[in-house]
Design a protein around this motif. Sequence first.
Motif, mmCIF file in Angstrom:
data_model
loop_
_atom_site.group_PDB
_atom_site.id
_atom_site.type_symbol
_atom_site.label_atom_id
_atom_site.label_comp_id
_atom_site.label_asym_id
_atom_site.label_seq_id
_atom_site.Cartn_x
_atom_site.Cartn_y
_atom_site.Cartn_z
ATOM 1 N N ASP A 162 0.814 -1.215 0.000
ATOM 2 C CA ASP A 162 0.000 0.000 0.000
ATOM 3 C C ASP A 162 0.847 1.264 0.000
ATOM 4 O O ASP A 162 0.308 2.368 -0.056
ATOM 5 N N VAL A 163 2.135 1.114 0.093
ATOM 6 C CA VAL A 163 3.028 2.277 0.117
ATOM 7 C C VAL A 163 3.540 2.547 -1.296
ATOM 8 O O VAL A 163 4.081 1.646 -1.949
ATOM 9 N N GLU A 164 3.362 3.765 -1.740
ATOM 10 C CA GLU A 164 3.826 4.177 -3.063
ATOM 11 C C GLU A 164 4.770 5.363 -2.897
ATOM 12 O O GLU A 164 4.505 6.262 -2.101
ATOM 13 N N PHE A 165 5.845 5.362 -3.652
ATOM 14 C CA PHE A 165 6.824 6.448 -3.586
ATOM 15 C C PHE A 165 6.634 7.351 -4.806
ATOM 16 O O PHE A 165 6.672 6.887 -5.949
ATOM 17 N N ILE A 166 6.423 8.627 -4.536
ATOM 18 C CA ILE A 166 6.093 9.591 -5.594
ATOM 19 C C ILE A 166 7.081 10.752 -5.557
ATOM 20 O O ILE A 166 7.396 11.287 -4.488
ATOM 21 N N GLY A 167 7.544 11.140 -6.723
ATOM 22 C CA GLY A 167 8.412 12.317 -6.848
ATOM 23 C C GLY A 167 8.116 13.058 -8.132
ATOM 24 O O GLY A 167 7.704 12.458 -9.127
ATOM 25 N N SER A 168 8.277 14.366 -8.137
ATOM 26 C CA SER A 168 8.010 15.183 -9.324
ATOM 27 C C SER A 168 8.996 16.334 -9.380
ATOM 28 O O SER A 168 9.734 16.593 -8.429
ATOM 29 N N ASN A 169 8.998 17.021 -10.509
ATOM 30 C CA ASN A 169 9.891 18.171 -10.681
ATOM 31 C C ASN A 169 9.138 19.489 -10.630
ATOM 32 O O ASN A 169 9.669 20.512 -11.030
ATOM 33 N N TYR A 170 7.893 19.481 -10.149
ATOM 34 C CA TYR A 170 7.142 20.731 -10.086
ATOM 35 C C TYR A 170 6.653 21.046 -8.677
ATOM 36 O O TYR A 170 5.843 21.945 -8.483
ATOM 37 N N ASP A 171 7.080 20.285 -7.680
ATOM 38 C CA ASP A 171 6.789 20.663 -6.305
ATOM 39 C C ASP A 171 7.940 20.191 -5.427
ATOM 40 O O ASP A 171 8.816 19.436 -5.855
ATOM 41 N N GLY A 172 7.956 20.682 -4.201
ATOM 42 C CA GLY A 172 9.038 20.330 -3.299
ATOM 43 C C GLY A 172 10.351 20.958 -3.704
ATOM 44 O O GLY A 172 10.399 22.010 -4.346
ATOM 45 N N GLU A 173 11.431 20.293 -3.342
ATOM 46 C CA GLU A 173 12.755 20.855 -3.601
ATOM 47 C C GLU A 173 13.068 20.924 -5.093
ATOM 48 O O GLU A 173 13.839 21.780 -5.536
ATOM 49 N N ALA A 174 12.476 20.048 -5.907
ATOM 50 C CA ALA A 174 12.774 20.041 -7.347
ATOM 51 C C ALA A 174 12.198 21.245 -8.057
ATOM 52 O O ALA A 174 12.607 21.559 -9.175
ATOM 53 N N SER A 175 11.218 21.936 -7.457
ATOM 54 C CA SER A 175 10.617 23.100 -8.111
ATOM 55 C C SER A 175 11.435 24.358 -7.916
ATOM 56 O O SER A 175 11.150 25.388 -8.513
ATOM 57 N N ARG A 176 12.421 24.294 -7.065
ATOM 58 C CA ARG A 176 13.286 25.457 -6.858
ATOM 59 C C ARG A 176 14.180 25.664 -8.077
ATOM 60 O O ARG A 176 14.425 24.725 -8.836
ATOM 61 N N PRO A 177 14.684 26.894 -8.273
ATOM 62 C CA PRO A 177 15.524 27.168 -9.461
ATOM 63 C C PRO A 177 16.715 26.225 -9.537
ATOM 64 O O PRO A 177 17.426 26.029 -8.550
ATOM 65 N N GLN A 178 16.912 25.628 -10.707
ATOM 66 C CA GLN A 178 17.989 24.677 -10.922
ATOM 67 C C GLN A 178 19.062 25.317 -11.806
ATOM 68 O O GLN A 178 18.819 25.603 -12.971
ATOM 69 N N LEU A 179 20.227 25.537 -11.241
ATOM 70 C CA LEU A 179 21.315 26.165 -11.994
ATOM 71 C C LEU A 179 22.307 25.148 -12.546
ATOM 72 O O LEU A 179 23.219 25.518 -13.270
ATOM 73 N N CYS A 180 22.132 23.874 -12.190
ATOM 74 C CA CYS A 180 23.054 22.840 -12.653
ATOM 75 C C CYS A 180 22.327 21.865 -13.580
ATOM 76 O O CYS A 180 21.153 21.576 -13.379
ATOM 77 N N ASN A 181 23.032 21.373 -14.563
ATOM 78 C CA ASN A 181 22.515 20.338 -15.440
ATOM 79 C C ASN A 181 23.166 19.001 -15.068
ATOM 80 O O ASN A 181 24.337 18.952 -14.660
ATOM 81 N N TYR A 182 22.396 17.957 -15.233
ATOM 82 C CA TYR A 182 22.880 16.636 -14.862
ATOM 83 C C TYR A 182 22.918 15.728 -16.094
ATOM 84 O O TYR A 182 22.126 15.895 -17.025
ATOM 85 N N ALA A 183 23.830 14.768 -16.044
ATOM 86 C CA ALA A 183 23.948 13.837 -17.162
ATOM 87 C C ALA A 183 24.586 12.541 -16.672
ATOM 88 O O ALA A 183 25.318 12.528 -15.667
ATOM 89 N N PHE A 184 24.267 11.451 -17.378
ATOM 90 C CA PHE A 184 24.917 10.171 -17.134
ATOM 91 C C PHE A 184 26.201 10.103 -17.954
ATOM 92 O O PHE A 184 26.256 10.562 -19.092
ATOM 93 N N ALA A 185 27.234 9.490 -17.386
ATOM 94 C CA ALA A 185 28.479 9.239 -18.110
ATOM 95 C C ALA A 185 28.656 7.730 -18.233
ATOM 96 O O ALA A 185 28.833 7.036 -17.229
ATOM 97 N N LEU A 186 28.544 7.240 -19.435
ATOM 98 C CA LEU A 186 28.672 5.800 -19.697
ATOM 99 C C LEU A 186 29.999 5.527 -20.407
ATOM 100 O O LEU A 186 30.284 6.121 -21.452
#
Length: 397
Positions: free
Chosen positions: A71-95
């Motif tokens: 019954d426990v579901e984990f939810i995250g988004s980029n439009y509320d909480g800490e992710a909605s704050r201004p983001q000055l850094c870009n992220y990327a995977f390095a393979l």
Amino acid sequence: MASDDNEVTLKIQTLETNSEKFPPIVVRVPSRYDLLKNCQETEEVGASVKVYKDIKRTNRFQVRAKLNGSDVEFIGSNYDGEASRPQLCNYAFALIDKATNTIKMIPIAANKIFRLEPKIGNSDELEDVPQNALSREEKAEAMKDLQLLYSTRKSERERNALRAYDDAETRQDLDKKIEGINLPAEADEVAASSINERNLPPYDLEASDPSRAYPLEKIISKGEWRYLLDVFHVSQVGGEVTPEVYPSFVCNRVHKLESIKDENEKRKLAGIFSFITHLIRFKDKHAMDSVRSVAHHKIPGILFHKFSSMFVDSESKRLATEKIELLISYVLVLTLFVDDFRTDLTDIAMDLRMPAFKLRSYYESLGCKLVREKQLLLATLPLPLTFPATTRRKRRR
């Protein structure tokens, strides 16, 4: 890259985001609960991960992770909480591909790292989130922290100066200091003349020279000249002042800088060109039919703050008719300085998107006289400075 004293040459390849493919997403769980660990305990327990994308706002994502049967579901988004704050850094995977000695950089979706919060429920519907998840005060505080962390000392000094100007106690202290300064009689007259009902820039009725009728230091303050060097720098490197960036009035007169030998005078004229440009672009930005030329025009922060306080109505956030007339008057006064107080109305009327005949009344309200020379209508500024008996312009209904 060196490993075990053996040099390895790697080729770095950056992969752009493909609209047809969904970029990878990084998620984290702030608690000690490990989703993957619990999935591996028994083969019967499986996990489902769903990613939702807003149809209207394509840069909005929501991730929902859940263990089957829980019954426990984990939810995250980029439009509320800490992710909605201004983001000055870009992220990327390095393979790293050891077979081809290649490092592939893959951008992460929306340049965000999602924080998954636990929620008890069993709903697959995407929750409605308010447009502004953070309050205005929280966003302002977050932006202030980011500016303090990443901005330069120069830009921070400028912002601190603007904040100090807005502070009521600071203004009171400045007023007290000004009261203790003995200003010359001429300066008192100029200050008194600026408090008027004519909706005009500061003027001096006792001026004996046209350049003192509208004191330039009352229009462009001493600290603003350092932000008006773009035209000067372009002229120094032999660049071209193009109509795509500058008003036609400036483009048609920038050649005057070439004949000026004194560098201070050249900087002064170039600064007036820049100030006229910013005034016109500020007017265009607030116009209902805003033109494309202002889309990428950047007004220095100190000037934008000044123009906003002078011309923008605090309640409606728009330029009222009286404020537009005042802004136009500032522009026209500066055109007089550029043309030695004998200026043609044609190109500045086009820049202000007004017919030349309508601009005549604006010049006349400044105390100018209109004369014709070689089929050109010129605005001149005779002395002593006098104004027409009726300064209120008639408006069409």
